[in-house]
Design an enzyme around this catalytic site. Structure first.
Site, PDB file in Angstrom:
ATOM      1  N   ALA A 140       5.288   0.422   7.632  1.00  0.00           N
ATOM      2  CA  ALA A 140       6.261  -0.680   7.557  1.00  0.00           C
ATOM      3  C   ALA A 140       6.306  -1.235   6.137  1.00  0.00           C
ATOM      4  O   ALA A 140       5.985  -2.404   5.918  1.00  0.00           O
ATOM      5  CB  ALA A 140       5.913  -1.769   8.547  1.00  0.00           C
ATOM      6  N   GLY A 173       8.545  -2.319   4.300  1.00  0.00           N
ATOM      7  CA  GLY A 173       9.405  -3.473   4.060  1.00  0.00           C
ATOM      8  C   GLY A 173       8.758  -4.804   4.347  1.00  0.00           C
ATOM      9  O   GLY A 173       9.153  -5.827   3.774  1.00  0.00           O
ATOM     10  N   ASP A 174       7.758  -4.840   5.220  1.00  0.00           N
ATOM     11  CA  ASP A 174       7.150  -6.126   5.583  1.00  0.00           C
ATOM     12  C   ASP A 174       6.335  -6.731   4.447  1.00  0.00           C
ATOM     13  O   ASP A 174       6.599  -7.864   4.028  1.00  0.00           O
ATOM     14  CB  ASP A 174       6.305  -5.966   6.839  1.00  0.00           C
ATOM     15  CG  ASP A 174       7.151  -5.877   8.100  1.00  0.00           C
ATOM     16  OD1 ASP A 174       7.998  -6.763   8.301  1.00  0.00           O
ATOM     17  OD2 ASP A 174       6.982  -4.925   8.868  1.00  0.00           O
ATOM     18  N   PRO A 175       5.304  -6.050   3.922  1.00  0.00           N
ATOM     19  CA  PRO A 175       4.556  -6.691   2.832  1.00  0.00           C
ATOM     20  C   PRO A 175       5.394  -6.916   1.589  1.00  0.00           C
ATOM     21  O   PRO A 175       5.241  -7.950   0.918  1.00  0.00           O
ATOM     22  CB  PRO A 175       3.397  -5.715   2.572  1.00  0.00           C
ATOM     23  CG  PRO A 175       3.850  -4.412   3.125  1.00  0.00           C
ATOM     24  CD  PRO A 175       4.714  -4.746   4.293  1.00  0.00           C
ATOM     25  N   GLY A 208       7.461  -9.960   2.196  1.00  0.00           N
ATOM     26  CA  GLY A 208       6.673 -11.183   2.130  1.00  0.00           C
ATOM     27  C   GLY A 208       6.378 -11.617   0.711  1.00  0.00           C
ATOM     28  O   GLY A 208       6.470 -12.804   0.376  1.00  0.00           O
TER      29      GLY A 208
END
Length: 808
Positions: A559, A561-563, A566
């Site tokens: 994933a 795109g998540d970190p 953020g």
């Protein structure tokens, strides 16, 4: 959404000195320059080495790097030899008029020549691969070596190996974002600070999921094959009649909808495919059933269908298609860069502030263009207040986000001292507490036992409010009146339906800053598309330039795109808060998370715009570092080895016992080695195979060659460098017990990491402290609200939840 010509630039009052070299330093400077700061890039005579990195464009005075041009938009260029006394004195002479020093020199080069020590007003950031201390401090490194040692690569690629290495600049961009957040927080504090940032530690944010999950779910630490990751399946890229479709299935409801979409509803009842791990174990059989169905229609048609069905799918574009995508063009996601006579496009900074957006593109300076032309600004005032221990002390943020990206954004701010109040509902807790609908999950309070939630929500207070009720909404609005910012990552339509959108909340708190984190933006035809971090990577085009040439487009991380979202969210929020501090103006931030991944794809985006092609897919090879890759070791391990330049080649050849190759004049250049790359890779693999990854790494490093063991995320907890730097902090929490927390990747220079002040809150743990202490609710009122389940400290079982607006 082009930038209004009268929009203010929030950093127009700042002067920044950027000295040293490297992509991380350059991107950090770009974050300041494109928001209006006067960034003085101090280059060596002859120009920054990045000016010679491909792709090259004709600037009018010879060929220069398009990537360098994109990294250097809106900066000024001065030249000085920092290896000599005169160059250092020139840098020192500039500092009284600067607000920020970005020092990208190697730690050894800084010893005895630290700059700005006599400037108490200055925010100075020292950026390096591994930090200023620890056994790895002086190791030779590259972007790939650092990410290997950060646990980023181990879980990606064929089951038998080698791990798949995403090329480009992903590690540098990730580290630069962490550095920016630390520097921006120091600016918010109003006092000079000296900061240390480790690019290695910053990249561990990408591997945190597997490191946390491996405690209870060791199956996440395996390579399952190209485009396969535990615990979700399908999660990958599939061929369509035209184009490629990125597919991510997580929940049972999504799998049922997917089966119906492809005309195979019976698959949802097949006992082999009930949960994600079962589907992963039977992935070959499952894909054989649905892949032919996907091939019958175009990716665009499937994507439109997925939006209607609320499924997290995306078209996986090649770089030319990405640049031409109307949705991105309408958002001004790409800007024109000028480098002398050359003109091409690159990604605009993704921190899309509605009131103070960044510049889209701009000119890049020629080397030394501002020598002798720089007017000296007035010296900066000396601070009169002693800085608080943490730079964001006194800042209050309401955190309505869930999952990974939003909570990582607010964790960065909490680590820096902000008071973060996390708001959940007993009916819909943060989904990283768990989504198990079975009664035992609630009876045993298993939602308090997920390490992922604990890692992402440390240093925060936690309350519960049912925002579907009038009382819950009213209490949130009262909290907003004394908050500086709100962060949310709900689906686009949720807060407007609840009457809690930016217009409503800013009416309670004029000047409010609010960060919204939709997948593709708050407006436009894709505004209702659902996405996970993998969906965002698919939509960014990164898979089309990743992996071997004969592979399908390749997903690089469970994933990504998540970190990355953020880190970018925290940066955007800090820019807006700094603007608010100077002007009193608030604004909503429309952070399209897909755009946060465009800088990671920048080498291929600018190459496509400048030359018409992103270049060939190289797999684990590198365009200039030859040979380069992941090589097999004993104990089923792997080591990444990068021939960082021509000077490293003979040292590498001698280190692997091949002096004949070291002395071969045909191999003296990368071009010559490219012609015999397979032979050289075989020689290197023959040497690494009997050695452990750590032994191979240290032997090559002793010869000055960039090399790093490919670490599994859980192995980071045993890494000697991280141990020496105190990176893992042991925390005790109810229900979870003792567990290890990764430190923030930034610290005050000369000190240890910022301490974890408190573990993640249990559900509703701080209801009395926040609703009673801040809002003045009495014990009787709190008891009434709890009896009505507007607040509470226990999650409501799925079977007991009343109808309410969806939580995301």
């Amino acid at each position: 959404m082009p930038r209004p010509p009268d929009a203010p630039l929030p950093f127009a009052h700042l002067r920044v000195l950027e000295l040293g070299e490297g992509v991380a330093l350059s991107y950090l400077g770009k974050l300041f320059a494109d928001f209006g700061a006067e960034v003085l890039k101090l280059e060596p005579p002859g120009g920054d080495a990045l000016r010679r990195e491909p792709p090259l464009v004709e600037s009018g005075d010879g060929a220069e790097s398009a990537l360098f041009g994109w990294l250097s938009t809106n900066k000024r260029s001065l030249t000085a030899d920092l290896a000599g006394h005169a160059g250092l004195e020139r840098a020192r002479a500039l500092l009284p008029g600067c607000d920020v020093l970005l020092d990208g020199r190697a730690p050894a080069a800084r010893e005895g020549t630290r700059l700005g020590l006599d400037q108490p007003h200055l925010v100075a950031a020292e950026i390096s691969w591994f930090g200023e201390s620890g056994p790895y401090r002086d190791l030779a490194a590259t972007d790939a070596v650092v990410r290997a040692l950060a646990g980023v690569f181990a879980c990606t690629g064929p089951a038998e190996g080698p791990p798949s290495l995403l090329g480009g600049i992903a590690g540098a961009v990730t580290g630069a974002l962490a550095a920016f957040n630390a520097v921006a927080a120091a600016l918010w504090s109003g006092a000079g600070r000296r900061l240390e940032i480790s690019l290695h530690e910053a990249n561990i944010a990408v591997a945190e999921y597997q490191a946390a999950q491996s405690v209870t779910n060791p199956e996440v630490e395996r390579r399952y094959g190209v485009n396969r990751f535990a615990p979700s399946s399908p999660l990958g890229v599939y061929r369509c009649r035209e184009g490629w479709l990125g597919v991510t299935i997580v929940t049972p409801a999504q799998f049922r909808a997917f089966c119906e979409m492809v005309g195979l509803p019976e698959l949802a009842e097949d006992p082999r495919f009930v949960i994600g791990l079962d589907r992963l174990r039977h992935a070959d059989a499952l894909e054989a059933l649905f892949a032919p169905r996907l091939a019958a229609r175009s990716a665009e048609e499937w994507f439109a269908e997925a939006i209607r069905r609320r499924l997290p799918f995306a078209v996986v574009p090649e770089m030319a298609a990405l640049l031409a995508t109307p949705t991105h063009r309408a958002r001004d996601a790409f800007g024109t860069v000028t480098l002398g006579a050359a003109r091409f496009e690159g990604p605009t900074l993704p921190q899309r502030l509605t009131r103070t957006p960044p510049l889209a593109g701009g000119p890049a300076p020629r080397a030394g263009a501002d020598d002798g032309r720089l007017p000296p600004p007035a010296p900066r005032p000396r601070p009169t207040l002693k800085p608080a221990p943490l730079p964001l002390a006194g800042l209050r943020i309401l955190d309505l986000s869930m999952g990974w990206a939003g909570p990582l954004c607010t964790r960065q701010l909490a680590d820096l001292g902000a008071e973060v109040i996390k708001v959940e509902a007993c009916q819909y807790p943060d989904w990283w507490r768990g989504v198990d609908p079975r009664p035992a999950f609630f009876a045993e309070r298993r939602y308090e036992k997920d390490v992922r939630f604990g890692i992402l929500n440390r240093n925060k207070a936690g309350i519960t409010l049912d925002l579907a009720t009038p009382e819950g909404k009213a209490l949130l609005k009262r909290l907003v009146r004394d908050a500086d910012a709100v962060v949310e990552n709900y689906a686009r339509e949720v807060l407007p339906k609840l009457g809690l959108d930016y217009a409503a909340l800013s009416a309670e708190r004029p000047g409010l800053v609010m960060l919204s984190m939709p997948a593709f933006g708050l407006e436009g035809p894709w505004r209702d598309a659902r996405a996970y971090g993998s969906t965002l990577e698919h939509a960014s085009g990164l898979p089309t330039v990743s992996g071997a040439p004969d592979w399908p487009p390749t997903t690089n991380q469970l994933a990504y795109g998540d970190p990355i979202g953020g880190l970018n969210g925290a940066a955007a929020l800090l820019v807006a808060l700094l603007h608010h501090r100077r002007t009193g103006e608030g604004q909503q931030i429309d952070l399209a998370q897909v755009e946060c991944l465009f800088p990671l794809a920048a080498p291929w985006i600018v190459a496509t715009s400048a030359t018409g092609t992103p270049g060939p897919r190289l797999g684990n090879r590198h365009p200039t570092q030859v040979p380069h890759g992941a090589f097999p070791c004993a104990e089923q391990g792997w080591v990444v080895v990068a021939t960082q330049d021509d000077a490293a080649w003979p040292a590498l050849a001698r280190a692997i016992g091949r002096p004949d190759l070291a002395g071969d004049p045909a191999l003296a250049t990368a071009e010559g080695r490219r012609a015999r790359e397979a032979e050289l890779e075989a020689a290197r693999a023959a040497w690494t195979r009997p050695r452990t990854p750590e032994a191979a790494m240290h032997a090559l490093q002793a010869a000055g060659v960039a090399a790093g063991a490919v670490l599994w995320p859980s192995a980071l907890k045993r890494d000697p460098h991280l141990a020496a730097r105190g990176f893992w902090q042991v925390v005790e929490r109810p229900h979870l017990g003792r567990h290890e927390q990764p430190s923030a990747p930034f610290r005050e220079a000369g000190r240890g990491p910022y301490p974890v002040q408190r573990p993640a809150p249990t559900l509703g743990q701080d209801n009395a402290a926040v609703l009673g202490g801040l809002l003045g609710l009495g014990a009787a009122e709190l008891a009434r609200l709890e009896a009505a389940r507007i607040i509470g400290q226990e999650a409501v079982p799925v079977s007991e939840r009343r109808a309410r607006a969806p939580a995301g």
